[in-house]
Motif scaffolding. Sequence first.
Motif, PDB file in Angstrom:
ATOM      1  N   SER A 146      -1.515  -2.704 -14.123  1.00  0.00           N
ATOM      2  CA  SER A 146      -1.622  -1.867 -12.922  1.00  0.00           C
ATOM      3  C   SER A 146      -2.868  -0.999 -12.933  1.00  0.00           C
ATOM      4  O   SER A 146      -3.175  -0.331 -11.945  1.00  0.00           O
ATOM      5  N   GLY A 147      -3.617  -1.029 -14.034  1.00  0.00           N
ATOM      6  CA  GLY A 147      -4.885  -0.321 -14.084  1.00  0.00           C
ATOM      7  C   GLY A 147      -6.011  -1.018 -13.341  1.00  0.00           C
ATOM      8  O   GLY A 147      -7.036  -0.402 -13.042  1.00  0.00           O
ATOM      9  N   SER A 217      -1.481  -9.094  -6.947  1.00  0.00           N
ATOM     10  CA  SER A 217      -0.958  -7.924  -6.238  1.00  0.00           C
ATOM     11  C   SER A 217      -1.609  -7.859  -4.865  1.00  0.00           C
ATOM     12  O   SER A 217      -2.614  -8.532  -4.600  1.00  0.00           O
ATOM     13  N   ILE A 218      -1.032  -7.024  -3.984  1.00  0.00           N
ATOM     14  CA  ILE A 218      -1.544  -6.907  -2.623  1.00  0.00           C
ATOM     15  C   ILE A 218      -1.253  -5.505  -2.107  1.00  0.00           C
ATOM     16  O   ILE A 218      -0.284  -4.869  -2.529  1.00  0.00           O
ATOM     17  N   GLY A 223      -7.231  -1.447   0.245  1.00  0.00           N
ATOM     18  CA  GLY A 223      -7.352  -0.427  -0.782  1.00  0.00           C
ATOM     19  C   GLY A 223      -6.709  -0.867  -2.075  1.00  0.00           C
ATOM     20  O   GLY A 223      -6.398  -2.036  -2.291  1.00  0.00           O
ATOM     21  N   ASN A 224      -6.512   0.104  -2.957  1.00  0.00           N
ATOM     22  CA  ASN A 224      -6.009  -0.201  -4.286  1.00  0.00           C
ATOM     23  C   ASN A 224      -4.623  -0.855  -4.229  1.00  0.00           C
ATOM     24  O   ASN A 224      -3.781  -0.477  -3.419  1.00  0.00           O
ATOM     25  N   ALA A 225      -4.433  -1.816  -5.115  1.00  0.00           N
ATOM     26  CA  ALA A 225      -3.164  -2.540  -5.183  1.00  0.00           C
ATOM     27  C   ALA A 225      -2.740  -2.629  -6.641  1.00  0.00           C
ATOM     28  O   ALA A 225      -2.861  -3.675  -7.272  1.00  0.00           O
ATOM     29  N   PRO A 226      -2.243  -1.519  -7.205  1.00  0.00           N
ATOM     30  CA  PRO A 226      -1.893  -1.526  -8.635  1.00  0.00           C
ATOM     31  C   PRO A 226      -0.753  -2.458  -8.980  1.00  0.00           C
ATOM     32  O   PRO A 226      -0.713  -3.006 -10.083  1.00  0.00           O
ATOM     33  N   HIS A 369       3.395  -3.052  -2.341  1.00  0.00           N
ATOM     34  CA  HIS A 369       2.348  -3.413  -1.373  1.00  0.00           C
ATOM     35  C   HIS A 369       1.598  -2.183  -0.875  1.00  0.00           C
ATOM     36  O   HIS A 369       1.015  -2.201   0.212  1.00  0.00           O
ATOM     37  N   THR A 370       1.615  -1.106  -1.664  1.00  0.00           N
ATOM     38  CA  THR A 370       0.845   0.097  -1.329  1.00  0.00           C
ATOM     39  C   THR A 370       0.135   0.578  -2.586  1.00  0.00           C
ATOM     40  O   THR A 370       0.426   0.147  -3.710  1.00  0.00           O
TER      41      THR A 370
END
Length: 405
Positions: A146-147, A217-218, A223-226, A369-370
């Motif tokens: 997730s990094g 991931s999505i 934007g970021n998708a950890p 998804h956020t």
Amino acid sequence: MKSLIPVSLLLLSTSQAFAEQNKAAPKDRELWITLGTEAVAPMRESFKSAGWEEPTAVLAKDQVSVFRVKESQLSRLATLMHERFNRCAGFITHETQDEAVASLQPAPALAPQSLVTYTLDNATTVNALMGSVLETNVRGTITSLSGYSTRYYTSQGGVDAANWLLAKWKSYVPASRTDVTVELFRHASWAQPSVILTIRGTTLPNEVVVVGGHLDSINSSGGNAPGADDDASGVASFTEVIRVAMSRNYRPQRTVKFMAYAAEEVGLRGSKEIAAYHKSNAINVVGVLQLDMTNYKGSSSVDVVVITDYSNSAQNTFLRNLITTYVKIPQGNSSCGYGCSDHASWYNQGYAASIPFEAPLGSDNPYIHTASDTLSRSGGTATHALKYSKITAAYVAELAKGTAQ
């Protein structure tokens, strides 16, 4: 656990991550999807609101329809399916119209109960594996995966995450274990590969047990998708089983394959190719376990639900018995609809597939998804995901059998 993530990835800005996720293929390829009937009208409304032409069904059969779409539209469709139906992905993507149409006639079930006998008679091995899994290791893998700012299937982050996982799994394998291989399964149509570790069976090597989860991931908004829970958690849960299997010198009778799939979020694309490969090569897969979201305890009454649709009822009973006998956590049943995770890819090829899930649908992680799908949303621990490491250890030891030290 010290992260091996490149500093450049950690410093990716939100705008860069958005650009990575949302860049289309060079020619924005034409693809086909199969979609459950209940999602057709919402998809048309969503596409219309984006200023796109409303898609027309090529064919419909048994509550599933075929549509032609552009690759750049898959991300929006994934967003819709998550927000409206709580599914991930909720549709299946196909390279050709013929392939999509053919999928409307799923392969007949291979009747795994006639190929394997579901027995609980290998407790010594179950306990050796299950008793050695550690929360700190599961948490460390979730933290590392997730990094990455995003693990989207077309992004550099998606590729780097696959290579990181490849190296991690290889690091667990002693040089003496020549029966174990770790490799990338490359997909021709996108950048991110899948990752597969195989332990060859001792006495029944041509019978295969598969454990998988998706690596990509999505972010529905860009934007970021950890993707800490979706699905770093599932990959982390069975990665810990790999570590323990190697440290306890586990020797399965049947071949065991652990798989981290690419491109699940955009229509189960990685697992669909891999399952089709196994079917076309007549590989005798006797059971599949899917782990997709394992670390968010959304229910106060149950710790795991067995998904009952698009899964094999006989193996589901076996799974419930494993949980009752060995893991001893409260369980229930739930359903998730058409194409909701990679188990559907195997189910559609006729293989016995099951998916234990973190909570009843509707009580699962609302942050997926956020950019907020982080470990902190699960209390900063992998306590819940560790339960799924134990489920996986029991599943592997009782279906693939074998011994451990």
